[in-house]
Motif scaffolding. Structure first.
Motif, PDB file in Angstrom:
ATOM      1  N   ARG A  87       0.705  -1.051  -0.093  1.00  0.00           N
ATOM      2  CA  ARG A  87      -0.309  -0.074   0.100  1.00  0.00           C
ATOM      3  C   ARG A  87       0.653   1.342  -0.117  1.00  0.00           C
ATOM      4  NH1 ARG A  87      -5.427  -1.232   0.917  1.00  0.00           N
ATOM      5  NH2 ARG A  87      -5.746   1.169   0.979  1.00  0.00           N
ATOM      6  N   LEU A  88       2.402   0.898   0.211  1.00  0.00           N
ATOM      7  CA  LEU A  88       2.999   2.969   0.670  1.00  0.00           C
ATOM      8  C   LEU A  88       4.052   1.787  -0.479  1.00  0.00           C
ATOM      9  CD1 LEU A  88       3.108   3.173   4.193  1.00  0.00           C
ATOM     10  CD2 LEU A  88       1.491   3.925   2.840  1.00  0.00           C
ATOM     11  N   PRO A  89       4.962   3.227  -1.338  1.00  0.00           N
ATOM     12  CA  PRO A  89       6.786   2.926  -1.765  1.00  0.00           C
ATOM     13  C   PRO A  89       6.998   2.438  -0.502  1.00  0.00           C
ATOM     14  CG  PRO A  89       5.027   5.466  -1.985  1.00  0.00           C
ATOM     15  CD  PRO A  89       4.373   4.535  -1.314  1.00  0.00           C
ATOM     16  N   GLY A  90       8.035   1.245  -1.392  1.00  0.00           N
ATOM     17  CA  GLY A  90       9.050   1.420  -0.425  1.00  0.00           C
ATOM     18  C   GLY A  90       9.620   1.629   0.420  1.00  0.00           C
ATOM     19  N   GLY A  91      10.251   3.385  -0.347  1.00  0.00           N
ATOM     20  CA  GLY A  91      10.911   4.512   0.050  1.00  0.00           C
ATOM     21  C   GLY A  91       9.542   4.184   1.817  1.00  0.00           C
ATOM     22  N   LEU A  92       8.668   5.195   1.382  1.00  0.00           N
ATOM     23  CA  LEU A  92       8.038   5.619   2.896  1.00  0.00           C
ATOM     24  C   LEU A  92       8.061   4.832   3.572  1.00  0.00           C
ATOM     25  CD1 LEU A  92       6.050   7.945   3.774  1.00  0.00           C
ATOM     26  CD2 LEU A  92       4.165   7.037   2.527  1.00  0.00           C
ATOM     27  N   GLY A 130      18.405  10.488   8.395  1.00  0.00           N
ATOM     28  CA  GLY A 130      19.538   9.938   7.303  1.00  0.00           C
ATOM     29  C   GLY A 130      18.773   8.725   5.985  1.00  0.00           C
ATOM     30  N   VAL A 131      17.719   8.491   7.045  1.00  0.00           N
ATOM     31  CA  VAL A 131      17.125   6.894   6.234  1.00  0.00           C
ATOM     32  C   VAL A 131      15.758   7.617   5.132  1.00  0.00           C
ATOM     33  CG1 VAL A 131      15.099   5.578   5.994  1.00  0.00           C
ATOM     34  CG2 VAL A 131      17.460   5.182   7.408  1.00  0.00           C
ATOM     35  N   SER A 132      15.137   9.538   6.106  1.00  0.00           N
ATOM     36  CA  SER A 132      14.564   9.609   5.437  1.00  0.00           C
ATOM     37  C   SER A 132      14.653  10.476   4.846  1.00  0.00           C
ATOM     38  CB  SER A 132      13.765  10.373   7.029  1.00  0.00           C
ATOM     39  OG  SER A 132      13.169   9.690   7.914  1.00  0.00           O
ATOM     40  N   LEU A 133      15.958  11.154   4.428  1.00  0.00           N
ATOM     41  CA  LEU A 133      16.666  11.729   3.066  1.00  0.00           C
ATOM     42  C   LEU A 133      16.523  10.819   2.317  1.00  0.00           C
ATOM     43  CD1 LEU A 133      19.021  13.152   5.201  1.00  0.00           C
ATOM     44  CD2 LEU A 133      17.427  15.080   3.334  1.00  0.00           C
ATOM     45  N   VAL A 134      16.465   9.202   2.099  1.00  0.00           N
ATOM     46  CA  VAL A 134      17.037   8.335   1.408  1.00  0.00           C
ATOM     47  C   VAL A 134      16.097   7.789   0.347  1.00  0.00           C
ATOM     48  CG1 VAL A 134      18.236   6.235   0.935  1.00  0.00           C
ATOM     49  CG2 VAL A 134      19.424   7.850   2.626  1.00  0.00           C
ATOM     50  N   VAL A 135      15.058   7.909   1.208  1.00  0.00           N
ATOM     51  CA  VAL A 135      13.874   7.303   0.581  1.00  0.00           C
ATOM     52  C   VAL A 135      12.600   8.265   0.391  1.00  0.00           C
ATOM     53  CG1 VAL A 135      14.839   5.154   1.283  1.00  0.00           C
ATOM     54  CG2 VAL A 135      13.117   6.415   3.215  1.00  0.00           C
ATOM     55  N   ALA A 261      17.439   7.059 -10.242  1.00  0.00           N
ATOM     56  CA  ALA A 261      18.055   7.961  -9.664  1.00  0.00           C
ATOM     57  C   ALA A 261      18.217   8.339  -8.072  1.00  0.00           C
ATOM     58  CB  ALA A 261      17.477   9.348 -10.875  1.00  0.00           C
ATOM     59  N   LEU A 262      19.889   8.335  -7.459  1.00  0.00           N
ATOM     60  CA  LEU A 262      20.001   9.142  -6.429  1.00  0.00           C
ATOM     61  C   LEU A 262      20.376  10.664  -6.527  1.00  0.00           C
ATOM     62  CD1 LEU A 262      21.680   5.713  -5.042  1.00  0.00           C
ATOM     63  CD2 LEU A 262      19.427   6.750  -4.182  1.00  0.00           C
ATOM     64  N   THR A 263      19.601  10.990  -5.779  1.00  0.00           N
ATOM     65  CA  THR A 263      20.626  12.923  -6.264  1.00  0.00           C
ATOM     66  C   THR A 263      21.155  13.392  -5.226  1.00  0.00           C
ATOM     67  OG1 THR A 263      18.784  13.208  -3.964  1.00  0.00           O
ATOM     68  CG2 THR A 263      17.530  12.870  -6.544  1.00  0.00           C
ATOM     69  N   PRO A 264      22.124  14.010  -4.863  1.00  0.00           N
ATOM     70  CA  PRO A 264      22.882  14.760  -3.432  1.00  0.00           C
ATOM     71  C   PRO A 264      22.404  14.525  -2.331  1.00  0.00           C
ATOM     72  CG  PRO A 264      22.837  16.239  -5.623  1.00  0.00           C
ATOM     73  CD  PRO A 264      21.607  14.837  -5.843  1.00  0.00           C
ATOM     74  N   TRP A 265      21.071  15.071  -2.215  1.00  0.00           N
ATOM     75  CA  TRP A 265      20.557  14.488  -0.803  1.00  0.00           C
ATOM     76  C   TRP A 265      20.393  13.180  -0.350  1.00  0.00           C
ATOM     77  CZ3 TRP A 265      19.930  18.458   2.947  1.00  0.00           C
ATOM     78  CH2 TRP A 265      19.915  19.883   2.526  1.00  0.00           C
ATOM     79  N   GLN A 266      20.213  12.671  -1.486  1.00  0.00           N
ATOM     80  CA  GLN A 266      20.008  10.958  -0.548  1.00  0.00           C
ATOM     81  C   GLN A 266      21.361  10.459  -0.474  1.00  0.00           C
ATOM     82  OE1 GLN A 266      17.891   9.576  -4.922  1.00  0.00           O
ATOM     83  NE2 GLN A 266      16.095   8.904  -3.650  1.00  0.00           N
TER      84      GLN A 266
END
Length: 325
Positions: A87-92, A130-135, A261-266
């Motif tokens: 039900r959620l994106p894996g990142g959330l 840190g995890v929140s910034l990544v996902v 893609a991985l952003t600089p923030w991630q």
């Protein structure tokens, strides 16, 4: 860090690394909207396999203790985890899960009497940030049921992790048997729910069969054996601080295999989360300091505080300068 302890931490870390593949396998290979069936296929075959290998059944109070741990770590956790994954994106879902170290720290105060250090609390906050910034991504609406399932799964697993350390293991029983008990108990709990709520098992194609085999053998049987083995030799907080490796692995898989893609923030978030994971392993516990004091002032072997039960007494005497259980 002693070499033996570093090796133990590295082996335990393979569990959350493996779990970081769960979201990709679930969404890419498994039937949609079958969280209970997926939890059942992950738990029960792995549990029966480990029981056959260990050939040890619970005795006395360990029948109900194994049932409680199996419910918390497996029977409730797996369906809630897969419900959130569907039900959620894996990142959330991973961002919600990043609060697990703080949850375990709080439960350790209540159930183990372990007072957290400021360094541990800061490391837990850093891991979550840190995890929140990544996902986390701006796009997409929140699914309230998915968020609630993710929170409940973390509460269930965190409680099971702390109780696993509190109760230890009975005499003569290793982590293989303890893992088999919990997986079997959890799988038996899920089975009737899957049948009543989701109906008959779905038809499976070759990718789904391969996905379930991977989840049952590598992602569950091996990974949970390493996880509970680690809990038996490290503190619950130390083990849980390895948890952020799971969403970091998921992010790397998304980048390498799914074209994300991985952003600089991630990338910055990955560095922050990994640093918090390392800090969670290196932070000294008060009990280990007391053990060193005993060694230097009384010139007696470091034995740590008395364990609560069973083989936890043996496990409380570290063989290689690791924290007492």
């Amino acid at each position: 860090m002693a070499p033996n302890r570093a090796a133990l931490i590295a082996l335990t870390a393979l569990a959350p690394v493996s779990w970081g593949t769960t979201y990709a396998v679930t969404t890419e290979f498994l039937p949609a909207d079958r969280p209970l069936f997926t939890g059942l296929m992950r738990a029960l075959p792995a549990g029966l396999l480990l029981l056959a290998m260990a050939r040890v059944l619970p005795k006395g109070a360990w029948w109900w203790k194994a049932a409680v741990l199996g419910t918390l770590n497996i029977g409730a956790f797996f369906p809630l985890l897969f419900l959130s994954a569907y039900r959620l994106p894996g990142g959330l879902a991973a961002a919600v899960g990043s609060i697990a170290p703080l949850c375990v720290v709080g439960l350790s105060v209540l159930l183990l009497g372990q007072r957290p250090t400021a360094r541990t609390l800061l490391a837990g906050l850093a891991a979550a940030c840190g995890v929140s910034l990544v996902v986390l991504k701006a796009a997409g609406a929140l699914d309230p049921l998915g968020v609630l399932a993710a929170l409940a799964s973390i509460a269930s697993m965190s409680t099971g992790t702390v109780l696993t350390q509190r109760w230890g293991r009975p005499d003569g029983v290793g982590p293989l048997a303890l893992t088999g008990w919990q997986l079997t108990a959890g799988g038996l709990l899920i089975a009737p729910l899957a049948l009543l709520i989701e109906g008959a098992p779905p038809a499976l194609d070759a990718p789904a069969i391969g996905g379930y085999l991977y989840l049952a053998l590598v992602n569950t049987a091996v990974a949970y054996w390493l996880w509970f083995r680690g809990i038996g030799r490290l503190t619950a907080t130390q083990v849980t601080f390895l948890g952020p490796l799971s969403p970091l692995t998921a992010a790397v898989i998304g980048w390498a295999a799914l074209g994300e893609a991985l952003t600089p923030w991630q990338l910055a978030g990955m560095a922050l989360a990994f640093g918090a994971t390392m800090a969670g392993q290196l932070a000294p516990a008060p009990r280990r300091k007391a053990s060193r004091h005993c060694e230097t002032t009384d010139r007696r072997p470091s034995v740590g505080p008395p364990a609560r039960s069973g083989t936890a007494d043996r496990d409380a005497r570290p063989r290689h300068s690791s924290n007492p259980r």
